[in-house]
Design an enzyme around this catalytic site. Structure first.
Site, PDB file in Angstrom:
ATOM      1  N   GLU A 125       0.990  -0.453   0.088  1.00 16.89           N
ATOM      2  CA  GLU A 125       0.087  -0.229   0.155  1.00 16.89           C
ATOM      3  C   GLU A 125       0.840   1.437  -0.230  1.00 16.89           C
ATOM      4  O   GLU A 125       1.881   1.451   0.752  1.00 16.89           O
ATOM      5  CB  GLU A 125      -0.893  -0.201   0.766  1.00 16.89           C
TER       6      GLU A 125
ATOM      7  N   ASP B 234      -3.572   6.003   5.493  1.00 21.54           N
ATOM      8  CA  ASP B 234      -3.963   7.080   5.721  1.00 21.54           C
ATOM      9  C   ASP B 234      -5.417   6.698   8.117  1.00 21.54           C
ATOM     10  O   ASP B 234      -4.944   6.741   8.987  1.00 21.54           O
ATOM     11  CB  ASP B 234      -5.689   7.347   5.216  1.00 21.54           C
TER      12      ASP B 234
ATOM     13  N   LYS C  30       0.743   8.565   7.790  1.00 23.63           N
ATOM     14  CA  LYS C  30      -0.372   9.460   8.580  1.00 23.63           C
ATOM     15  C   LYS C  30      -1.157   8.714   9.564  1.00 23.63           C
ATOM     16  O   LYS C  30      -1.526   8.756   9.815  1.00 23.63           O
ATOM     17  CB  LYS C  30      -1.535  10.214   7.724  1.00 23.63           C
TER      18      LYS C  30
ATOM     19  N   PHE D 268      -3.491  16.512   1.770  1.00 24.13           N
ATOM     20  CA  PHE D 268      -3.437  15.300   0.987  1.00 24.13           C
ATOM     21  C   PHE D 268      -2.839  15.843  -0.153  1.00 24.13           C
ATOM     22  O   PHE D 268      -2.242  17.042  -0.225  1.00 24.13           O
ATOM     23  CB  PHE D 268      -4.922  16.479   0.501  1.00 24.13           C
ATOM     24  N   VAL D 269      -1.811  14.558  -0.314  1.00 24.90           N
ATOM     25  CA  VAL D 269      -0.564  14.332  -1.591  1.00 24.90           C
ATOM     26  C   VAL D 269      -0.983  14.047  -2.086  1.00 24.90           C
ATOM     27  O   VAL D 269      -1.913  12.836  -2.389  1.00 24.90           O
ATOM     28  CB  VAL D 269       0.854  13.172  -0.421  1.00 24.90           C
TER      29      VAL D 269
ATOM     30  N   ARG E  33      -1.076  11.060 -10.712  1.00 24.87           N
ATOM     31  CA  ARG E  33      -0.107   9.405 -10.790  1.00 24.87           C
ATOM     32  C   ARG E  33       1.269   9.198 -10.874  1.00 24.87           C
ATOM     33  O   ARG E  33       2.258   8.694  -9.927  1.00 24.87           O
ATOM     34  CB  ARG E  33      -1.222   8.348 -10.947  1.00 24.87           C
TER      35      ARG E  33
END
Ligand code: 5GP
Ligand code: MG
Length: 181
Positions: A100, A104, A132, A153-154, A166
Site C-alpha cells: 500500500e 491513512d 499519516k 492531501f498528497v 499519479r
C-alpha cells in the site's frame, strides 16, 4: 509542464528510491527460504510502489492486485470497506505481503488483512511506503519501516487527485488553484 501544479515537494524521488530498496532488502532477507511469496498491490494507488518494490526483491515471487472501496461521505474513507476486485491467485499457504502506498485511517488495510487471514494464508504482512499516523482510526500499522508524512492531501508516486497526478516521481502537495478548477 506537470511541475507547475506543485505547491511543495514532501518526499523526493531519491528518498522514495532509497526507502523502496531498504524495504526490499528487509523482505528479501525475511523470505530468503520461501518460494511462495505473494505481493498484493492495492489498486490503484499502489501500482507504482508494488512494481518498484518487486523489481528490487531478490526472491521468487508472484504479484497480483486487489481493489477495495469504502462507502462513506465523499473523499473520506469509512469503516465499510468492500472488495471491489479480488485477486486471481490463491492465497492459501502463501506468504502474503499487502503493498500500500499510504496508510491513512487504516480502514482499507484492516479489511484486507482480515480478508486474507480468512483464506488461510501462511502469513499476512503489510508493507506501506507512507504513513499519516495522526489520521489513524483503527489499530493497523505497516510491518516494515515507513516514511511519515503530515496530515495533508498528497499526490504523486501513484497517488491521485481526480485520477490525475499519479505520474509524479515525488510525493507532493498541489497548488490550491488545481482544486478550484
Ligand atoms: P485508508 O483506508 O487508510 O483511510 O485509505 C488509504 C488509501 O486512501 C490510501 O492508500 C490512498 O490510496 C488514499 N488516500 C489517503 N490519503 C490520501 C492522500 O492524501 N492523497 C491521495 N491521493 N490519496 C489518499
Ligand atoms: Mg492506496
Amino acid at each position: 509542464m506537470l511541475e507547475k501544479y506543485i505547491e511543495k515537494e514532501l518526499i523526493s524521488e531519491q528518498e522514495i528510491k532509497a526507502q523502496v530498496k531498504k524495504l526490499a532488502n528487509i523482505i528479501t532477507e525475511e523470505h530468503k527460504d520461501h518460494d511462495n511469496v505473494l505481493l498484493v498491490g492495492v489498486l490503484t494507488g499502489a501500482f507504482i510502489f508494488t512494481s518498484d518494490l518487486m523489481r528490487e526483491l531478490d526472491i521468487p515471487c508472484v504479484v497480483d492486485f486487489i481493489s477495495a472501496s469504502s462507502y462513506g461521505s465523499g473523499t473520506e474513507s469509512s469503516g465499510n470497506v468492500v472488495i471491489a476486485k479480488d485477486i486471481k491467485e490463491s492465497v492459501r499457504g502463501k506468504h502474503v505481503i499487502i503493498c500500500e502506498e499510504l496508510i491513512d485511517t487504516g480502514n482499507t488495510l484492516q479489511a484486507l488483512k482480515r480478508w486474507f487471514a480468512r483464506q488461510e494464508a501462511e502469513s499476512v504482512k503489510i508493507c506501506a511506503l507512507l504513513n499519516k499516523e495522526e489520521r489513524r482510526q483503527v489499530d493497523i500499522h505497516s510491518d516494515y519501516p515507513v516514511i511519515e508524512i503530515p496530515n495533508e492531501f498528497v499526490v504523486g508516486y501513484g497517488l491521485d487527485y481526480a485520477g490525475k497526478f499519479r505520474n509524479y516521481k515525488c510525493v507532493c502537495v498541489l497548488k490550491k488553484e488545481v482544486y478550484e478548477k
